[in-house]
Design a protein around this motif. Structure first.
Motif, PDB file in Angstrom:
ATOM      1  N   ASN A   1       0.853  -1.197   0.000  1.00  0.00           N
ATOM      2  CA  ASN A   1       0.000   0.000   0.000  1.00  0.00           C
ATOM      3  C   ASN A   1       0.891   1.250   0.000  1.00  0.00           C
ATOM      4  O   ASN A   1       1.645   1.474   0.952  1.00  0.00           O
ATOM      5  N   PRO A   2       0.796   2.092  -1.055  1.00  0.00           N
ATOM      6  CA  PRO A   2       1.682   3.261  -1.131  1.00  0.00           C
ATOM      7  C   PRO A   2       1.481   4.252   0.008  1.00  0.00           C
ATOM      8  O   PRO A   2       2.365   5.078   0.273  1.00  0.00           O
ATOM      9  N   LEU A   3       0.359   4.149   0.697  1.00  0.00           N
ATOM     10  CA  LEU A   3       0.121   4.995   1.862  1.00  0.00           C
ATOM     11  C   LEU A   3       1.243   4.836   2.894  1.00  0.00           C
ATOM     12  O   LEU A   3       1.547   5.755   3.649  1.00  0.00           O
ATOM     13  N   TYR A   4       1.865   3.638   2.926  1.00  0.00           N
ATOM     14  CA  TYR A   4       2.884   3.355   3.938  1.00  0.00           C
ATOM     15  C   TYR A   4       4.307   3.384   3.385  1.00  0.00           C
ATOM     16  O   TYR A   4       5.264   3.215   4.136  1.00  0.00           O
ATOM     17  N   TRP A   5       4.440   3.574   2.079  1.00  0.00           N
ATOM     18  CA  TRP A   5       5.767   3.535   1.466  1.00  0.00           C
ATOM     19  C   TRP A   5       6.130   4.837   0.759  1.00  0.00           C
ATOM     20  O   TRP A   5       7.299   5.086   0.490  1.00  0.00           O
ATOM     21  N   ASP A   6       5.127   5.628   0.400  1.00  0.00           N
ATOM     22  CA  ASP A   6       5.354   6.764  -0.494  1.00  0.00           C
ATOM     23  C   ASP A   6       4.865   8.056   0.171  1.00  0.00           C
ATOM     24  O   ASP A   6       3.671   8.211   0.452  1.00  0.00           O
ATOM     25  N   ASP A   7       5.803   8.977   0.416  1.00  0.00           N
ATOM     26  CA  ASP A   7       5.475  10.232   1.100  1.00  0.00           C
ATOM     27  C   ASP A   7       4.380  11.023   0.400  1.00  0.00           C
ATOM     28  O   ASP A   7       3.481  11.565   1.038  1.00  0.00           O
ATOM     29  N   GLU A   8       4.503  11.102  -0.928  1.00  0.00           N
ATOM     30  CA  GLU A   8       3.555  11.920  -1.690  1.00  0.00           C
ATOM     31  C   GLU A   8       2.128  11.383  -1.532  1.00  0.00           C
ATOM     32  O   GLU A   8       1.176  12.150  -1.308  1.00  0.00           O
ATOM     33  N   THR A   9       1.983  10.065  -1.622  1.00  0.00           N
ATOM     34  CA  THR A   9       0.659   9.457  -1.452  1.00  0.00           C
ATOM     35  C   THR A   9       0.154   9.678  -0.033  1.00  0.00           C
ATOM     36  O   THR A   9      -1.009  10.027   0.185  1.00  0.00           O
ATOM     37  N   ALA A  10       1.055   9.469   0.955  1.00  0.00           N
ATOM     38  CA  ALA A  10       0.651   9.634   2.352  1.00  0.00           C
ATOM     39  C   ALA A  10       0.156  11.066   2.607  1.00  0.00           C
ATOM     40  O   ALA A  10      -0.859  11.276   3.278  1.00  0.00           O
ATOM     41  N   GLN A  11       0.869  12.035   2.044  1.00  0.00           N
ATOM     42  CA  GLN A  11       0.455  13.434   2.210  1.00  0.00           C
ATOM     43  C   GLN A  11      -0.896  13.684   1.555  1.00  0.00           C
ATOM     44  O   GLN A  11      -1.795  14.288   2.143  1.00  0.00           O
ATOM     45  N   ALA A  12      -1.031  13.211   0.319  1.00  0.00           N
ATOM     46  CA  ALA A  12      -2.250  13.503  -0.447  1.00  0.00           C
ATOM     47  C   ALA A  12      -3.467  12.805   0.146  1.00  0.00           C
ATOM     48  O   ALA A  12      -4.562  13.368   0.193  1.00  0.00           O
ATOM     49  N   VAL A  13      -3.295  11.575   0.611  1.00  0.00           N
ATOM     50  CA  VAL A  13      -4.454  10.780   1.031  1.00  0.00           C
ATOM     51  C   VAL A  13      -4.749  10.969   2.518  1.00  0.00           C
ATOM     52  O   VAL A  13      -5.903  11.134   2.911  1.00  0.00           O
ATOM     53  N   ALA A  14      -3.691  10.902   3.354  1.00  0.00           N
ATOM     54  CA  ALA A  14      -3.915  10.885   4.804  1.00  0.00           C
ATOM     55  C   ALA A  14      -3.348  12.114   5.517  1.00  0.00           C
ATOM     56  O   ALA A  14      -3.357  12.170   6.742  1.00  0.00           O
ATOM     57  N   GLY A  15      -2.828  13.079   4.772  1.00  0.00           N
ATOM     58  CA  GLY A  15      -2.291  14.283   5.395  1.00  0.00           C
ATOM     59  C   GLY A  15      -0.966  14.054   6.093  1.00  0.00           C
ATOM     60  O   GLY A  15      -0.588  14.804   6.977  1.00  0.00           O
ATOM     61  N   GLY A  16      -0.264  12.969   5.733  1.00  0.00           N
ATOM     62  CA  GLY A  16       1.043  12.671   6.338  1.00  0.00           C
ATOM     63  C   GLY A  16       1.202  11.187   6.562  1.00  0.00           C
ATOM     64  O   GLY A  16       0.292  10.408   6.300  1.00  0.00           O
ATOM     65  N   ARG A  17       2.392  10.815   7.066  1.00  0.00           N
ATOM     66  CA  ARG A  17       2.683   9.396   7.273  1.00  0.00           C
ATOM     67  C   ARG A  17       1.881   8.854   8.457  1.00  0.00           C
ATOM     68  O   ARG A  17       1.845   9.465   9.530  1.00  0.00           O
ATOM     69  N   ILE A  18       1.277   7.705   8.241  1.00  0.00           N
ATOM     70  CA  ILE A  18       0.489   7.043   9.288  1.00  0.00           C
ATOM     71  C   ILE A  18       0.912   5.582   9.368  1.00  0.00           C
ATOM     72  O   ILE A  18       1.638   5.091   8.511  1.00  0.00           O
ATOM     73  N   ALA A  19       0.429   4.904  10.406  1.00  0.00           N
ATOM     74  CA  ALA A  19       0.678   3.469  10.568  1.00  0.00           C
ATOM     75  C   ALA A  19      -0.576   2.699  10.159  1.00  0.00           C
ATOM     76  O   ALA A  19      -1.688   3.204  10.317  1.00  0.00           O
ATOM     77  N   PRO A  20      -0.425   1.478   9.651  1.00  0.00           N
ATOM     78  CA  PRO A  20      -1.613   0.662   9.358  1.00  0.00           C
ATOM     79  C   PRO A  20      -2.472   0.502  10.614  1.00  0.00           C
ATOM     80  O   PRO A  20      -1.924   0.239  11.700  1.00  0.00           O
ATOM     81  N   PRO A  21      -3.795   0.668  10.491  1.00  0.00           N
ATOM     82  CA  PRO A  21      -4.659   0.576  11.676  1.00  0.00           C
ATOM     83  C   PRO A  21      -4.460  -0.711  12.471  1.00  0.00           C
ATOM     84  O   PRO A  21      -4.473  -0.689  13.705  1.00  0.00           O
ATOM     85  N   THR A  22      -4.260  -1.838  11.782  1.00  0.00           N
ATOM     86  CA  THR A  22      -4.156  -3.110  12.530  1.00  0.00           C
ATOM     87  C   THR A  22      -2.881  -3.205  13.355  1.00  0.00           C
ATOM     88  O   THR A  22      -2.710  -4.168  14.094  1.00  0.00           O
ATOM     89  N   MET A  23      -1.993  -2.210  13.269  1.00  0.00           N
ATOM     90  CA  MET A  23      -0.795  -2.225  14.111  1.00  0.00           C
ATOM     91  C   MET A  23      -1.060  -1.726  15.529  1.00  0.00           C
ATOM     92  O   MET A  23      -0.137  -1.670  16.349  1.00  0.00           O
TER      93      MET A  23
END
Lengths: 162, 173
Positions: free
Chosen positions: B44-66
């Motif tokens: 999931n690019p949400l956890y590997w790619d800064d640009e995606t994390a910024q665009a989708v979640a407003g920054g780097r996050i951890a997977p919920p199941t963690m």
């Protein structure tokens, strides 16, 4: 534009009874140990085969609970893409998954609902099987974008009701 | 909240009471996110790619199941003696009920505000229910459920995990 920044799966595209693409993975001792240590689970039945046999009565070390959750999350978001946001996950590990097993993940859409805040919720039935025998059953509730302008991750407070 | 009739007082008093409030031992960090994603092949690019994390979640996050990952103690720490255990309420029940073995029977979680890199989380454990003594495939035992509720440094609810355990004695134990 980054292609990951556009939703690939929209709520309106889904139907009850729809199936997620299956996923298969051959488990090794490394799979089990990597998962246990990544989840900071140091209990010996997830890395010490003698302990697992003598104390748990199992035939080998086996995948731990938080790692099973991580596998389900990966399975679900492989399908939704990054805009999918997990609201709930529940599962029962009926029989452990051991090194040498080939896990097969299956998922089916059991319900679709839009809540009062306009969030599109997909209920899933999940299954991990080995050689056609169910090992773990589960359910999940995941939010996917209601339309191309919606983003479940931007929902906060009362707008996020998992 | 529910309790079987035959429980010792010390056990009955635990039900419904928040216990063992604790902070995560280190701020949420990206290394464990990578370890977890790598262990299960989660691309999931949400956890590997800064640009995606910024665009989708407003920054780097951890997977919920963690969620539970952040509260398991280090295997060893200076000054600690003996094995350090997460879910102390569960181990208390094993000891008080003289049921030396246990397995997780089921696991439920609901996820709130995303857990962000750098967050400091607080958790508490609540024993929700304890069932009657019964014969199971593994031995004589009881099922019990413990909720683990977590908040971030702003007081936002980030998730609750409920674990149902079977605590048991093996035949002859």
């Amino acid at each position: 534009m980054n292609t990951n920044s556009t939703p690939r799966l929209l709520f309106g595209d889904l139907e009850v009874g729809g199936r997620l693409p299956p996923l298969s993975h051959r488990v090794t001792a490394t799979t089990v140990v990597l998962g246990a240590l990544a989840s900071r689970d140091w209990r010996p039945m997830h890395h010490d085969k003698d302990f697992a046999i003598e104390r748990n009565g199992t035939r080998d070390i086996f995948i731990n609970t938080p790692n099973n959750a991580a596998w389900f999350e990966r399975y679900i978001t492989d399908w939704t893409g990054p805009f999918g946001r997990l609201g709930r996950l529940s599962f029962q590990m009926k029989t452990p998954v051991f090194p040498g097993d080939e896990m097969r993940f299956d998922g089916t859409i059991t319900a679709l609902a839009t809540d009062g805040e306009g969030c599109g919720w997909v209920d899933l039935e999940l299954d991990i099987s080995v050689d056609g025998q169910t090992r773990t059953v589960g359910t999940a509730r995941v939010a996917v974008p209601a339309d191309a302008a919606d983003n479940p991750w931007k929902r906060r407070g009362a707008r996020w009701q998992p | 909240m529910s309790a079987a009739d035959d429980l010792p007082d010390a056990v009955r008093k635990m039900i419904g009471v928040p216990m063992y409030e604790a902070r995560s031992e280190f701020p949420i960090e990206i290394g464990y996110v990578y370890n977890t994603c790598a262990a299960v092949g989660n691309g999931n690019p949400l956890y590997w790619d800064d640009e995606t994390a910024q665009a989708v979640a407003g920054g780097r996050i951890a997977p919920p199941t963690m969620l539970s990952v952040w509260f398991r103690p280090h295997y060893w720490a200076p000054g600690a003696s003996g094995e350090r255990k997460a879910m102390q309420a569960h181990f208390d029940l094993k000891a008080l009920l003289a049921l030396p073995e246990a397995v997780v029977a089921s696991n439920e979680a609901s996820f709130g505000e995303p857990v962000r890199i750098g967050d400091v989380l607080t958790t508490c454990q609540i024993v929700r229910s304890i069932g009657p003594l019964k014969q199971t495939r593994l031995g004589t035992g009881r099922f019990w459920t413990v909720d683990v509720r977590s908040t971030n440094q702003h007081g936002d609810w980030v998730g609750t995990e409920s674990y149902t355990f079977l605590g048991y004695r093996r035949p002859g134990q």
